[in-house]
Design a protein around this motif. Sequence first.
Motif, PDB file in Angstrom:
ATOM      1  N   TYR A  50       0.837  -1.207   0.000  1.00 39.29           N
ATOM      2  CA  TYR A  50       0.000   0.000   0.000  1.00 39.29           C
ATOM      3  C   TYR A  50       0.872   1.257   0.000  1.00 39.29           C
ATOM      4  O   TYR A  50       0.585   2.230  -0.722  1.00 39.29           O
ATOM      5  N   VAL A  51       1.923   1.231   0.813  1.00 36.90           N
ATOM      6  CA  VAL A  51       2.823   2.398   0.875  1.00 36.90           C
ATOM      7  C   VAL A  51       3.486   2.634  -0.481  1.00 36.90           C
ATOM      8  O   VAL A  51       3.621   3.776  -0.940  1.00 36.90           O
ATOM      9  N   ILE A  52       3.892   1.563  -1.169  1.00 37.34           N
ATOM     10  CA  ILE A  52       4.507   1.711  -2.485  1.00 37.34           C
ATOM     11  C   ILE A  52       3.503   2.305  -3.474  1.00 37.34           C
ATOM     12  O   ILE A  52       3.830   3.211  -4.265  1.00 37.34           O
ATOM     13  N   HIS A  53       2.272   1.802  -3.427  1.00 38.06           N
ATOM     14  CA  HIS A  53       1.232   2.313  -4.320  1.00 38.06           C
ATOM     15  C   HIS A  53       0.948   3.792  -4.052  1.00 38.06           C
ATOM     16  O   HIS A  53       0.925   4.620  -4.979  1.00 38.06           O
ATOM     17  N   LEU A  54       0.779   4.151  -2.803  1.00 39.04           N
ATOM     18  CA  LEU A  54       0.499   5.543  -2.453  1.00 39.04           C
ATOM     19  C   LEU A  54       1.682   6.451  -2.783  1.00 39.04           C
ATOM     20  O   LEU A  54       1.509   7.579  -3.265  1.00 39.04           O
ATOM     21  N   GLY A  55       2.885   5.941  -2.553  1.00 35.46           N
ATOM     22  CA  GLY A  55       4.074   6.744  -2.872  1.00 35.46           C
ATOM     23  C   GLY A  55       4.209   7.030  -4.354  1.00 35.46           C
ATOM     24  O   GLY A  55       4.591   8.129  -4.768  1.00 35.46           O
ATOM     25  N   ALA A  56       3.873   6.032  -5.185  1.00 37.04           N
ATOM     26  CA  ALA A  56       3.932   6.251  -6.639  1.00 37.04           C
ATOM     27  C   ALA A  56       2.947   7.320  -7.083  1.00 37.04           C
ATOM     28  O   ALA A  56       3.228   8.121  -7.979  1.00 37.04           O
ATOM     29  N   GLY A  68       2.930   9.454 -15.866  1.00 36.17           N
ATOM     30  CA  GLY A  68       3.364   8.702 -17.025  1.00 36.17           C
ATOM     31  C   GLY A  68       2.574   7.444 -17.269  1.00 36.17           C
ATOM     32  O   GLY A  68       2.818   6.720 -18.234  1.00 36.17           O
ATOM     33  N   VAL A  69       1.623   7.167 -16.388  1.00 31.43           N
ATOM     34  CA  VAL A  69       0.752   5.993 -16.500  1.00 31.43           C
ATOM     35  C   VAL A  69      -0.681   6.482 -16.395  1.00 31.43           C
ATOM     36  O   VAL A  69      -0.971   7.455 -15.694  1.00 31.43           O
ATOM     37  N   SER A  70      -1.578   5.816 -17.089  1.00 35.36           N
ATOM     38  CA  SER A  70      -2.982   6.204 -17.027  1.00 35.36           C
ATOM     39  C   SER A  70      -3.485   6.170 -15.581  1.00 35.36           C
ATOM     40  O   SER A  70      -3.237   5.200 -14.853  1.00 35.36           O
ATOM     41  N   PRO A  71      -4.140   7.241 -15.124  1.00 32.03           N
ATOM     42  CA  PRO A  71      -4.645   7.249 -13.738  1.00 32.03           C
ATOM     43  C   PRO A  71      -5.583   6.085 -13.439  1.00 32.03           C
ATOM     44  O   PRO A  71      -5.618   5.586 -12.311  1.00 32.03           O
ATOM     45  N   LEU A  72      -6.345   5.662 -14.435  1.00 31.77           N
ATOM     46  CA  LEU A  72      -7.260   4.541 -14.215  1.00 31.77           C
ATOM     47  C   LEU A  72      -6.498   3.258 -13.901  1.00 31.77           C
ATOM     48  O   LEU A  72      -6.989   2.392 -13.151  1.00 31.77           O
ATOM     49  N   VAL A  73      -5.291   3.105 -14.456  1.00 30.19           N
ATOM     50  CA  VAL A  73      -4.457   1.940 -14.130  1.00 30.19           C
ATOM     51  C   VAL A  73      -4.004   2.011 -12.678  1.00 30.19           C
ATOM     52  O   VAL A  73      -3.956   0.995 -11.958  1.00 30.19           O
ATOM     53  N   LEU A  74      -3.702   3.217 -12.220  1.00 30.22           N
ATOM     54  CA  LEU A  74      -3.249   3.384 -10.841  1.00 30.22           C
ATOM     55  C   LEU A  74      -4.379   3.200  -9.837  1.00 30.22           C
ATOM     56  O   LEU A  74      -4.130   2.958  -8.652  1.00 30.22           O
ATOM     57  N   VAL A  75      -5.627   3.348 -10.306  1.00 33.65           N
ATOM     58  CA  VAL A  75      -6.764   3.149  -9.408  1.00 33.65           C
ATOM     59  C   VAL A  75      -6.989   1.666  -9.122  1.00 33.65           C
ATOM     60  O   VAL A  75      -7.486   1.285  -8.044  1.00 33.65           O
ATOM     61  N   ALA A  76      -6.612   0.811 -10.054  1.00 31.16           N
ATOM     62  CA  ALA A  76      -6.921  -0.617  -9.956  1.00 31.16           C
ATOM     63  C   ALA A  76      -6.484  -1.262  -8.632  1.00 31.16           C
ATOM     64  O   ALA A  76      -7.268  -2.023  -8.027  1.00 31.16           O
ATOM     65  N   VAL A 107      -9.246   4.124   0.205  1.00 29.37           N
ATOM     66  CA  VAL A 107      -9.669   4.936  -0.948  1.00 29.37           C
ATOM     67  C   VAL A 107      -8.766   6.134  -1.194  1.00 29.37           C
ATOM     68  O   VAL A 107      -8.949   6.851  -2.186  1.00 29.37           O
ATOM     69  N   VAL A 108      -7.801   6.397  -0.324  1.00 31.79           N
ATOM     70  CA  VAL A 108      -6.899   7.552  -0.533  1.00 31.79           C
ATOM     71  C   VAL A 108      -6.166   7.465  -1.876  1.00 31.79           C
ATOM     72  O   VAL A 108      -6.127   8.436  -2.643  1.00 31.79           O
ATOM     73  N   PRO A 109      -5.552   6.308  -2.228  1.00 27.63           N
ATOM     74  CA  PRO A 109      -4.873   6.249  -3.532  1.00 27.63           C
ATOM     75  C   PRO A 109      -5.799   6.511  -4.713  1.00 27.63           C
ATOM     76  O   PRO A 109      -5.416   7.177  -5.680  1.00 27.63           O
ATOM     77  N   ALA A 110      -7.023   6.004  -4.639  1.00 28.13           N
ATOM     78  CA  ALA A 110      -7.954   6.218  -5.741  1.00 28.13           C
ATOM     79  C   ALA A 110      -8.286   7.694  -5.894  1.00 28.13           C
ATOM     80  O   ALA A 110      -8.351   8.232  -7.012  1.00 28.13           O
TER      81      ALA A 110
END
Length: 377
Positions: A50-56, A68-76, A107-110
């Motif tokens: 989770y920390v890696i995902h939020l940090g990215a 550099g990546v589609s935001p929808l991909v980062l929401v997954a 839901v913070v990363p989303a």
Amino acid sequence: MNTTRRDAAKVARQARQALAVCLAAPPLAFLVIVELPSPHPVLVLVSLLYVIHLGALLRSVWTGRPAGVSPLVLVAPTLVWLACLWVLPLAGLFEKAHIAPLAGVAVVPAAVAVADLALRVRLRTGIACVAVAAVFTLPDPAPAALAAAVVFGTVIIAIHSTLWPVSVMARLEAAAEVTALLAVAEERLRMSRDLHDTLGRNLAIIALKSELATRTGRVEELAEVEALARKAQSEIRAVVNAARTPSLNDELDGARSLLHASGVQCTVTDNNRGLTLPDDVREVLGWAVREAATNVMRHAPRATACTFTLTPSHAGEVTLHVVNDGVHSISERSAKQGTGLVGLEQRITPLGGRLEHGLLTRGVYQLLITLPLLGKE
């Protein structure tokens, strides 16, 4: 301007960095507080991912550059954190009391990923997160759904309220740069126009006087050439210093003298006696007289007569009508190539005036300028 640009960039960078820290601190603090009493390897692994995902996601907020990546991909991956609402309590790794806070953390990363997207995308993403949180926390979905909705909306509002002033500052900075470039371009245009109008007549007179001196051998003509050259130098300095303002009466007298010296019968009719013209109108008319006399010398070498008529009208306008003969034909191409009339029109248009020119009859050319006495409304 460079100092202002550096200050604006510094403020924007500090605002983004502060926002990134504020978004990262609460969920990380919650995870640390929950895990400290009894850390479990699975829980630690999930928290690390989770920390890696939020940090990215927060990296783009920190630097101000797209991910550099589609935001929808980062929401997954958010679906994985929401699934933990069902899996971790079922495995005994989370207490029931922690489910609602965990929904908010999930839901913070989303929210960070879709904060810059269209409103409909943000709404759909928020509704989807709340719905998934509710499904995974059945049969008591209200606390988790409410926590997910509140946190999602708070993150969106925090990002927009922080980055909106930054974007406004960037737009103001860009507008200031454009304004400076336009000011430089306008000054260059003014100098080129004034140089053309100033040097045009002086060079025409110098050429005429030099030709007369060559033919007649009169020393007086060379002395006048020297005087004109010195006058041209002083006028160029005035143009550079933005201090060149032609006098209408002086320009009419100069045009009459120039055309008489070249063998053209010049008649000046000023029906404007007793009427005080605005300074900007007198200045434009002075430039117009100079340009008209220069054009007669350049484009009508066989001219024998030229008239300048200055007339006020009852409609609150003043007209300058210049007519000369000795013109055989005017091609459309040559008419478009002249820069003098273009520059003159650029002086007239801001005042709300009109410029008309062309053949009046065969061999006779006219230049008609109309200016409002009150300026452009």
